[in-house]
Design a protein around this motif. Structure first.
Motif, PDB file in Angstrom:
ATOM      1  N   ALA A 260     -32.747  29.233 -14.195  1.00  0.00           N
ATOM      2  CA  ALA A 260     -32.756  27.795 -13.938  1.00  0.00           C
ATOM      3  C   ALA A 260     -32.472  27.541 -12.461  1.00  0.00           C
ATOM      4  CB  ALA A 260     -31.726  27.084 -14.812  1.00  0.00           C
ATOM      5  N   ASN A 262     -29.705  27.584 -10.829  1.00  0.00           N
ATOM      6  CA  ASN A 262     -28.763  26.481 -10.934  1.00  0.00           C
ATOM      7  C   ASN A 262     -27.342  27.006 -11.026  1.00  0.00           C
ATOM      8  OD1 ASN A 262     -28.268  23.792 -10.986  1.00  0.00           O
ATOM      9  ND2 ASN A 262     -29.104  23.417 -13.025  1.00  0.00           N
ATOM     10  N   ARG A 263     -26.376  26.101 -10.768  1.00  0.00           N
ATOM     11  CA  ARG A 263     -24.965  26.469 -10.917  1.00  0.00           C
ATOM     12  C   ARG A 263     -24.628  26.543 -12.414  1.00  0.00           C
ATOM     13  NH1 ARG A 263     -25.687  23.011 -13.974  1.00  0.00           N
ATOM     14  NH2 ARG A 263     -24.946  20.890 -14.022  1.00  0.00           N
ATOM     15  N   PHE A 265     -22.692  25.225 -15.451  1.00  0.00           N
ATOM     16  CA  PHE A 265     -22.101  23.925 -15.706  1.00  0.00           C
ATOM     17  C   PHE A 265     -20.606  24.055 -16.007  1.00  0.00           C
ATOM     18  CE2 PHE A 265     -21.036  20.500 -18.747  1.00  0.00           C
ATOM     19  CZ  PHE A 265     -21.210  19.420 -17.895  1.00  0.00           C
ATOM     20  N   VAL A 322     -25.778  25.370 -22.102  1.00  0.00           N
ATOM     21  CA  VAL A 322     -26.872  24.403 -22.167  1.00  0.00           C
ATOM     22  C   VAL A 322     -26.828  23.485 -20.935  1.00  0.00           C
ATOM     23  CG1 VAL A 322     -27.797  22.468 -23.494  1.00  0.00           C
ATOM     24  CG2 VAL A 322     -27.012  24.513 -24.670  1.00  0.00           C
ATOM     25  N   LEU A 325     -28.718  24.180 -17.708  1.00  0.00           N
ATOM     26  CA  LEU A 325     -30.133  23.831 -17.552  1.00  0.00           C
ATOM     27  C   LEU A 325     -30.322  22.509 -16.815  1.00  0.00           C
ATOM     28  CD1 LEU A 325     -31.237  24.584 -21.235  1.00  0.00           C
ATOM     29  CD2 LEU A 325     -31.597  26.042 -19.242  1.00  0.00           C
ATOM     30  N   TYR A 326     -29.304  21.658 -16.866  1.00  0.00           N
ATOM     31  CA  TYR A 326     -29.441  20.289 -16.364  1.00  0.00           C
ATOM     32  C   TYR A 326     -29.798  20.265 -14.885  1.00  0.00           C
ATOM     33  CZ  TYR A 326     -28.115  15.493 -15.199  1.00  0.00           C
ATOM     34  OH  TYR A 326     -28.115  14.202 -14.737  1.00  0.00           O
ATOM     35  N   LYS A 327     -30.897  19.602 -14.551  1.00  0.00           N
ATOM     36  CA  LYS A 327     -31.406  19.527 -13.180  1.00  0.00           C
ATOM     37  C   LYS A 327     -31.666  20.895 -12.581  1.00  0.00           C
ATOM     38  CE  LYS A 327     -30.058  14.919 -12.162  1.00  0.00           C
ATOM     39  NZ  LYS A 327     -30.466  13.910 -11.231  1.00  0.00           N
ATOM     40  N   GLY A 328     -32.077  21.817 -13.412  1.00  0.00           N
ATOM     41  CA  GLY A 328     -32.445  23.128 -12.910  1.00  0.00           C
ATOM     42  C   GLY A 328     -33.924  23.185 -12.593  1.00  0.00           C
ATOM     43  N   SER A 329     -34.391  24.402 -12.339  1.00  0.00           N
ATOM     44  CA  SER A 329     -35.812  24.618 -12.107  1.00  0.00           C
ATOM     45  C   SER A 329     -36.171  25.859 -12.895  1.00  0.00           C
ATOM     46  CB  SER A 329     -36.060  24.805 -10.607  1.00  0.00           C
ATOM     47  OG  SER A 329     -37.355  25.288 -10.406  1.00  0.00           O
ATOM     48  N   ILE A 330     -36.491  25.637 -14.166  1.00  0.00           N
ATOM     49  CA  ILE A 330     -36.477  26.739 -15.128  1.00  0.00           C
ATOM     50  C   ILE A 330     -37.833  27.421 -15.228  1.00  0.00           C
ATOM     51  CG2 ILE A 330     -35.962  27.350 -17.509  1.00  0.00           C
ATOM     52  CD1 ILE A 330     -34.597  24.483 -17.631  1.00  0.00           C
TER      53      ILE A 330
END
Ligand code: HEM
Ligand SMILES: [Cu+2]
Ligand SMILES: [Cu+2]
Lengths: 523, 262
Positions: A260, A262-263, A265, A322, A325-330
């Motif tokens: 993702a 991403n960090r 959560f 879960v 995933l928020y505001k990720g780039s999956i």
């Protein structure tokens, strides 16, 4: 590459790969046992063996090997060994030679487990080894005792090693809140192993003393008590569920964060709420395995409450996963495909455990295929998918080569279909009353077609697993070169070359003030 | 702050509704109409099972939908090359721990309260009951009626009367599992355990199957429960009891005769 180098290796990465090979071999053997059981159950009466003991030996070896020689060593042996020093920026583990001892003890344990198929009167005591049966059977219970003792010992010395390594050998600047989630999860798992394995060791030793030396620990006609064993056994074996759960969730966190981009959560919630909460509760819920064993009523009710409370830390970890995933780039390469699958299938495994926390529901559900379906969703599906996801994910790192993406995805979808056919159906017939550990089911002829459907499903899922393993072998031998960081991960293990040399980095790495393994928003 | 208060109220609401479960009643067995009505554990089981299944299905579907939406919504697209989640404020980070914890705990408490309630039904045996002692062994279920009558792998019971089994074992663990009555409990050497059930319909047979691994013939260790109408049951019981008495007195007479030495 010569054999001698591998046998005498003390390099954590090679020790890890030895663990991987051993545990996958164990998985293959126990998987074949599963197929044999499924084929046996595909018709009423004898199918491929007329001797129920043969089935019982398959079941014993399937359960014991899957848990003790496949999942625990794959997670706390392979992944911990390969990843932890790389993730914390260390050259190796704290005690490399102890590490080598651990893996070779593990091999002795695997060989002992495999001897099951060659000794006369093999053990038929199930992986739980309950007395009085385990002390009166003609089967060789001693093999069970020594397999457990040796694999347990291998795991304990691994635990001492990794706790020391993480405490003392982190790279300069690597604070406790900069550790990968996987590292925290593995620490939690090893703390549990160190506390609880000795209890299991005691329990299985006492049954062999009873059987072979005539002591009476579990013999009520001479002042013993059969329930003592069950309490000791589950006092370890419930925490063992988290020894499996924690590392596989750690693997999922690494994969999901990377794919993702991403960090993680709410990192602190995951670590201090989720992982710490699970470690804290792990030791006070074991009676949920004894709800129909004649335990005191107040214990059954008390441990219903503690067991239900496990939903809190597990829920927090799931929210963390879960939320990542928020505001990720999956993107959905094979490792992420498996990880995404687990995010759904783990829901089934976890939530179907809630009825099993309630004693007044387990009076019907306990000891049926409902339980078998439930824990296969947790271990055989979520656990095994995570292990496969992790092997795919770090494959370019430990081999330096790339697997085939098409076959990887195909293998996933085939396994996904097969596992649901098998394990969902198990829960269904379990609720209708099908007892577990049955070689035959003459009293329940209505389940023949469900059993046949499961046998078909198990063949499908078996094909999916074989595709994955063949994909790895072919990829390791002649896959294209992968590069050092094919997934674009920020985590430290991807900053060295693939495969990493002895000592891991040319010069020891240190990490910057604002570095975290998940800092994708920072350049 | 206002939001927090609302949340507090919602949580309190959950806790209160959970606690009312302690007072909730369970369906009463139709039985043979004999007053006072007996609480039927099997009916209670079906009721609680439905409740818990609905509960976990809702949780599962909510989580699955959120996950599916996130996976789809934030898939990799041109222009969306790295994640850009905002940093959580300290308050938000704490709220994300406290709120889910309370929601989960409220649900746990609700299930626990219901579970405890039903548990009491399972463990408190009605006073007006038929008491049978059961000894298990490799590989049979051996029942003994109050008058000393013994049967093996078959238990005849009258409809409408609670049946209590007091169980022990002469060799290893076994388990008297009656799927239709939603009940099982281990029997084991050195201890006495119990279970009870309420047979309802005369003329029915119910499968009993061993549910504790006990060795080579485990999967064949079975029994059945045959439910008779109270009249039929009484006739059978009295007839067999009389036969038993005859046999007993015959045996006593033989004993009373002077033993011949060979
Ligand atoms: C790969 C596909 C698998 C299939 C088709 C399968 C199938 C089965 C079957 C048919 C049983 C026997 C049920 C009974 O007779 O009561 C069983 C038991 C069991 N399986 Fe699996 N299984 C699989 C994978 C796994 C995995 C990966 C694990 C990992 C932990 C696992 C752990 C167990 C355990 C612990 C038992 C219980 C053994 C016992 O009752 O003592 N299985 N499995
Ligand atoms: Cu448990
Ligand atoms: Cu049995």
């Amino acid at each position: 590459m010569n054999i001698k180098e591998w046998i005498f290796t003390t390099d954590h990465k090679r020790v890890g790969i030895l663990y991987l090979i051993g545990s996958m071999a164990a998985f293959a053997v126990a998987g074949v046992m599963a197929m044999m059981m499924r084929i046996e159950l595909s018709s009423l009466g004898p199918t491929i063996t007329a001797n129920p003991t043969t089935y019982n030996v398959w079941l014993y070896s399937h359960g014991a090997i899957m848990i003790l020689a496949f999942q625990i060593p794959a997670l706390t042996g392979f992944f911990a060994n390969f990843c932890i020093p790389l993730m914390i920026g260390a050259k190796d583990v704290a005690f490399p030679r102890v590490n080598a001892l651990s893996v070779w003890l593990f091999y002795v344990g695997v060989i002992l487990a495999l001897l099951t198929f060659f000794v006369p009167d093999p053990p038929d005591v199930m992986w739980t080894g309950y007395p009085p049966y385990s002390t009166i059977t003609t089967g060789n219970t001693a093999f069970y005792t020594f397999t457990v003792l040796i694999l347990g010992f291998a795991s304990i010395i691994g635990g001492v090693n990794f706790l020391t390594t993480v405490v003392y050998m982190r790279a300069p600047g690597m604070g406790w809140t900069k550790l990968n989630i996987f590292v925290w999860c593995t620490l939690g798992a090893f703390v549990l192993q160190l506390i609880f394995v000795p209890v299991l060791g005691t329990a299985v030793t006492l049954i062999s003393l009873d059987k072979y030396l005539g002591t009476h620990f579990f013999d009520p006609t001479n002042g013993g008590d059969v329930l003592t064993y069950q309490n000791l056994f589950w006092f370890y074996s419930h925490p063992a569920v988290y020894v499996i759960f924690l590392p596989f969730f750690g693997v999922l966190f690494e994969i999901v964060a990377t794919f993702a981009r991403n960090r993680v959560f709410n990192y602190k919630m995951v670590v201090f709420g989720g992982i710490f909460g699970i470690v804290a509760l792990a030791g006070v819920v074991w009676v949920h395995h004894l709800y129909v064993s004649g335990m005191a009523d107040w214990l059954r009710i008390g441990m219903m409450v503690t067991t239900l409370m496990i939903s809190v830390p597990v829920g927090l970890m799931l929210i963390g996963l879960v939320g990542t995933l928020y505001k990720g780039s999956i993107s959905f390469e094979t490792p992420m495909l498996y990880a995404s699958g687990v995010m759904f299938l783990f829901l089934i495994g976890g939530l179907t455990g809630i009825p099993l926390a309630v004693p007044s529901l387990t009076v019907h559900l306990a000891r049926t295929y409902y339980v078998v379906g439930h824990f296969h969703y947790v271990m055989a599906v979520a656990g095994t998918f995570s292990i496969f996801a992790g092997v795919y994910y770090w494959f370019p790192k430990f081999t330096g080569r790339m697997y085939n993406e098409f076959w990887g995805k195909l293998g996933f979808w085939i396994t996904f279909v097969g596992t649901n056919m098998v394990f969902w159906t198990m829960m269904d017939i379990g609720v209708q009353g099908m007892p577990r550990r049955y070689y035959d089911y003459a009293q329940f002829p209505q389940f023949v077609s469900a059993h046949q459907f499961m046998t078909l499903g198990s063949i499908i899922l078996g094909i999916g697993f074989v595709i994955a393993v063949v994909n790895w072998i072919v990829g390791a031998i002649r896959g294209p070169k992968a590069g050092d960081n094919p997934w674009g991960s920020h985590s430290l293990e991807w900053t060295t070359v693939s495969p990493p040399p002895h000592g891991n980095w040319p010069s020891p790495p240190s990490v910057a003030e604002n570095w975290t393994p998940y800092g994708y928003d920072k350049p | 702050m206002r939001n927090l208060k609302k949340l507090g109220a919602a949580v309190a609401g959950c806790l209160i509704s959970a606690s009312t479960a302690f007072a909730e009643g369970y369906p009463v067995a139709a039985g043979s109409g004999a007053p006072p009505a007996v609480r039927d554990p099997a009916a209670g089981w079906d009721h609680l099972w439905r409740e818990v299944i609905i509960d976990i299905t809702i949780i599962g579907v909510v989580f699955a939908l959120i996950t599916a939406w996130l996976l789809w919504r934030y898939r990799h697209r041109p222009g969306n090359e790295t994640g850009h989640a905002p940093k959580l404020s300290a308050a938000a980070a704490v709220a994300w721990v406290v709120i889910p914890t309370f929601v989960f705990l409220a649900d746990d408490l609700y299930i626990a309260a219901n579970g405890w309630h039903l548990w009491n039904v399972y463990r408190e045996v009605p006073a007006d009951r038929l008491e049978i002692s059961l000894e298990t062994g490799m590989y049979s279920f051996d029942y003994t009626y109050p008058n000393g009558l013994r049967t093996q792998n078959e238990l005849k019971v009258p409809a409408g009367k609670p049946v209590l089994l007091r169980m022990t074992s002469r060799d290893t663990l076994h388990n008297h599992f009656i799927p239709d009555f939603r009940v099982k409990e281990d029997s084991m050497p050195g201890r006495i355990t119990y279970l009870w059930f309420l047979p309802k319909e005369a003329g029915k047979q119910h499968v009993v199957s061993c549910a504790a691994y006990c060795g080579v013939m485990h999967s064949y260790m079975a029994s059945k429960i045959v439910v008779l109408s109270p009249e039929d049951y009484k006739a059978w019981y009295d007839k067999e009891g009389a036969k038993l008495n005859e046999m007993k007195s015959a045996a006593e007479q033989t004993k009373a005769m002077p033993a011949k030495k060979s």
